[in-house]
Motif scaffolding. Sequence first.
Motif, mmCIF file in Angstrom:
data_model
loop_
_atom_site.group_PDB
_atom_site.id
_atom_site.type_symbol
_atom_site.label_atom_id
_atom_site.label_comp_id
_atom_site.label_asym_id
_atom_site.label_seq_id
_atom_site.Cartn_x
_atom_site.Cartn_y
_atom_site.Cartn_z
ATOM 1 N N ALA A 35 40.694 30.963 10.255
ATOM 2 C CA ALA A 35 39.870 31.177 8.698
ATOM 3 C C ALA A 35 40.879 30.787 7.584
ATOM 4 C CB ALA A 35 39.523 32.767 8.618
ATOM 5 N N LEU A 36 42.135 31.087 7.542
ATOM 6 C CA LEU A 36 43.124 30.979 6.607
ATOM 7 C C LEU A 36 43.377 29.690 6.339
ATOM 8 C CD1 LEU A 36 45.798 33.691 7.037
ATOM 9 C CD2 LEU A 36 44.261 33.629 5.393
ATOM 10 N N VAL A 37 43.153 28.597 7.237
ATOM 11 C CA VAL A 37 43.350 27.163 7.319
ATOM 12 C C VAL A 37 42.213 26.390 7.014
ATOM 13 C CG1 VAL A 37 45.438 27.246 8.506
ATOM 14 C CG2 VAL A 37 43.492 26.726 9.735
ATOM 15 N N GLY A 38 41.171 27.079 6.980
ATOM 16 C CA GLY A 38 39.904 26.514 6.642
ATOM 17 C C GLY A 38 39.045 25.997 7.856
ATOM 18 N N ARG A 39 39.318 26.486 8.908
ATOM 19 C CA ARG A 39 38.352 26.385 10.084
ATOM 20 C C ARG A 39 37.118 27.146 10.111
ATOM 21 N NH1 ARG A 39 40.591 22.800 13.633
ATOM 22 N NH2 ARG A 39 39.209 23.467 15.193
ATOM 23 N N ARG A 40 36.042 26.777 10.874
ATOM 24 C CA ARG A 40 35.070 27.662 10.942
ATOM 25 C C ARG A 40 34.923 28.284 12.060
ATOM 26 N NH1 ARG A 40 29.726 24.086 9.684
ATOM 27 N NH2 ARG A 40 30.892 22.586 11.099
ATOM 28 N N LEU A 41 34.932 29.615 12.232
ATOM 29 C CA LEU A 41 34.933 30.293 13.481
ATOM 30 C C LEU A 41 33.675 30.362 14.100
ATOM 31 C CD1 LEU A 41 37.184 33.510 12.210
ATOM 32 C CD2 LEU A 41 37.831 31.478 13.874
ATOM 33 N N SER A 42 33.656 30.021 15.341
ATOM 34 C CA SER A 42 32.406 30.067 16.362
ATOM 35 C C SER A 42 32.232 31.186 16.978
ATOM 36 C CB SER A 42 32.262 28.656 17.181
ATOM 37 O OG SER A 42 32.479 27.616 16.258
ATOM 38 N N THR A 93 39.248 31.823 21.688
ATOM 39 C CA THR A 93 38.680 31.912 20.186
ATOM 40 C C THR A 93 38.087 30.325 19.942
ATOM 41 O OG1 THR A 93 40.028 33.719 19.669
ATOM 42 C CG2 THR A 93 39.090 32.031 17.960
ATOM 43 N N VAL A 94 37.015 30.183 19.460
ATOM 44 C CA VAL A 94 36.417 28.903 19.142
ATOM 45 C C VAL A 94 36.457 28.784 17.861
ATOM 46 C CG1 VAL A 94 34.690 27.327 19.690
ATOM 47 C CG2 VAL A 94 35.491 28.890 21.543
ATOM 48 N N SER A 95 36.900 27.604 17.252
ATOM 49 C CA SER A 95 36.690 27.332 15.868
ATOM 50 C C SER A 95 36.368 25.750 15.685
ATOM 51 C CB SER A 95 38.018 27.742 15.138
ATOM 52 O OG SER A 95 39.073 27.049 15.480
ATOM 53 N N ARG A 96 35.856 25.480 14.669
ATOM 54 C CA ARG A 96 35.521 23.993 14.348
ATOM 55 C C ARG A 96 36.335 23.561 13.030
ATOM 56 N NH1 ARG A 96 28.660 24.310 14.776
ATOM 57 N NH2 ARG A 96 28.854 25.043 17.167
ATOM 58 N N GLY A 97 36.451 22.165 13.370
ATOM 59 C CA GLY A 97 37.285 21.763 12.249
ATOM 60 C C GLY A 97 37.968 20.425 12.845
ATOM 61 N N ARG A 98 38.989 19.961 12.002
ATOM 62 C CA ARG A 98 39.736 18.815 12.706
ATOM 63 C C ARG A 98 40.408 19.126 13.959
ATOM 64 N NH1 ARG A 98 44.050 16.446 8.397
ATOM 65 N NH2 ARG A 98 44.261 15.005 10.191
ATOM 66 N N LEU A 147 34.237 42.443 16.105
ATOM 67 C CA LEU A 147 32.911 42.704 16.824
ATOM 68 C C LEU A 147 31.905 41.985 16.157
ATOM 69 C CD1 LEU A 147 31.432 44.892 18.549
ATOM 70 C CD2 LEU A 147 30.937 46.227 16.476
ATOM 71 N N LEU A 148 32.137 41.279 14.926
ATOM 72 C CA LEU A 148 31.278 40.352 14.159
ATOM 73 C C LEU A 148 31.452 39.117 14.848
ATOM 74 C CD1 LEU A 148 31.661 41.416 10.373
ATOM 75 C CD2 LEU A 148 29.991 42.061 11.931
ATOM 76 N N LEU A 149 32.431 38.907 15.709
ATOM 77 C CA LEU A 149 32.768 37.363 16.167
ATOM 78 C C LEU A 149 32.732 37.214 17.510
ATOM 79 C CD1 LEU A 149 35.850 36.377 14.066
ATOM 80 C CD2 LEU A 149 33.702 35.409 13.946
ATOM 81 N N VAL A 150 32.411 38.621 18.414
ATOM 82 C CA VAL A 150 32.314 38.689 19.871
ATOM 83 C C VAL A 150 31.034 37.987 20.205
ATOM 84 C CG1 VAL A 150 32.130 40.071 21.699
ATOM 85 C CG2 VAL A 150 33.785 40.157 19.985
ATOM 86 N N ARG A 151 31.019 36.974 21.484
ATOM 87 C CA ARG A 151 30.057 36.125 21.781
ATOM 88 C C ARG A 151 29.528 36.713 23.311
ATOM 89 N NH1 ARG A 151 29.736 36.317 17.143
ATOM 90 N NH2 ARG A 151 29.453 34.701 15.739
ATOM 91 N N ASN A 152 30.130 37.608 23.900
ATOM 92 C CA ASN A 152 29.957 38.082 25.382
ATOM 93 C C ASN A 152 29.721 39.401 25.422
ATOM 94 O OD1 ASN A 152 32.712 38.331 24.947
ATOM 95 N ND2 ASN A 152 32.998 38.032 27.037
#
Length: 233
Positions: free
Chosen positions: A58-65, A77-82, A130-135
């Motif tokens: 999040a600090l480096v500007g990636r989008r958390l999935s 942890t899955v994030s989107r970006g370069r 908890l807001l980011l957990v996906r399973n």
Amino acid sequence: MLADLWARASATQPPLPWEGSLLLGLVALLVTWSPLGHRVVRHLVTLVHEAGHAAVAALVGRRLSGIRLHSDTSGVTVSRGRPRGPGMVATMLAGYPAPALVGLAGAFLLGAGYAAGVLWALVLTCALVLLLVRNLYGLWVVLVLGVSVALLSWTAPAAALSGTAYLMVWTLLLAAPRAVVDLHRERRGRRGGSDADQLRRLTGVPASVWTAVFWLVTVGALVVGARELVPLG
């Protein structure tokens, strides 16, 4: 209620005597370096590990999935970006040092008398994760841990809060190097999917070097944190 919560979280009490802190450190050592005990506390370590990935992403500007925590105590942890570059390197680098650095920060807070603040910081971390957990398994782990610590922090007397906070900080400091030892063992003869292997692909620096970096950071945090938790001087 928020005012009462803040008053509890910011309340101070004297640090434990060094003898009590050392005793709790020995208990944490026995737990974190025994096979059964380590499997239990590794859920906490994995949660903080993945939270470290997420925070830096999040600090480096990636989008958390999302974050997934699994029953074998692994996580992702899955994030989107370069897919390459400094931001991705920083994100991958953050995981293994995270429990050690959180434990070190907790040691300094305990030295300043903020045992309750340490526990409420863990509750806040659980709420954010908890807001980011996906399973479902990850959801269960975060809920059980967060609710248990919140109830303890709300109802337990000051002595119990201090003891629990010290035990948790010792556990993070001691379990972080153990996780790096496990990483080194698991890398031998297995597919290259670890953080160190992914850093090798991103940077060209051998995975063994990254494993050594993780080891130095975690052991350094343990040494500094132990000096804070057991102030013999």
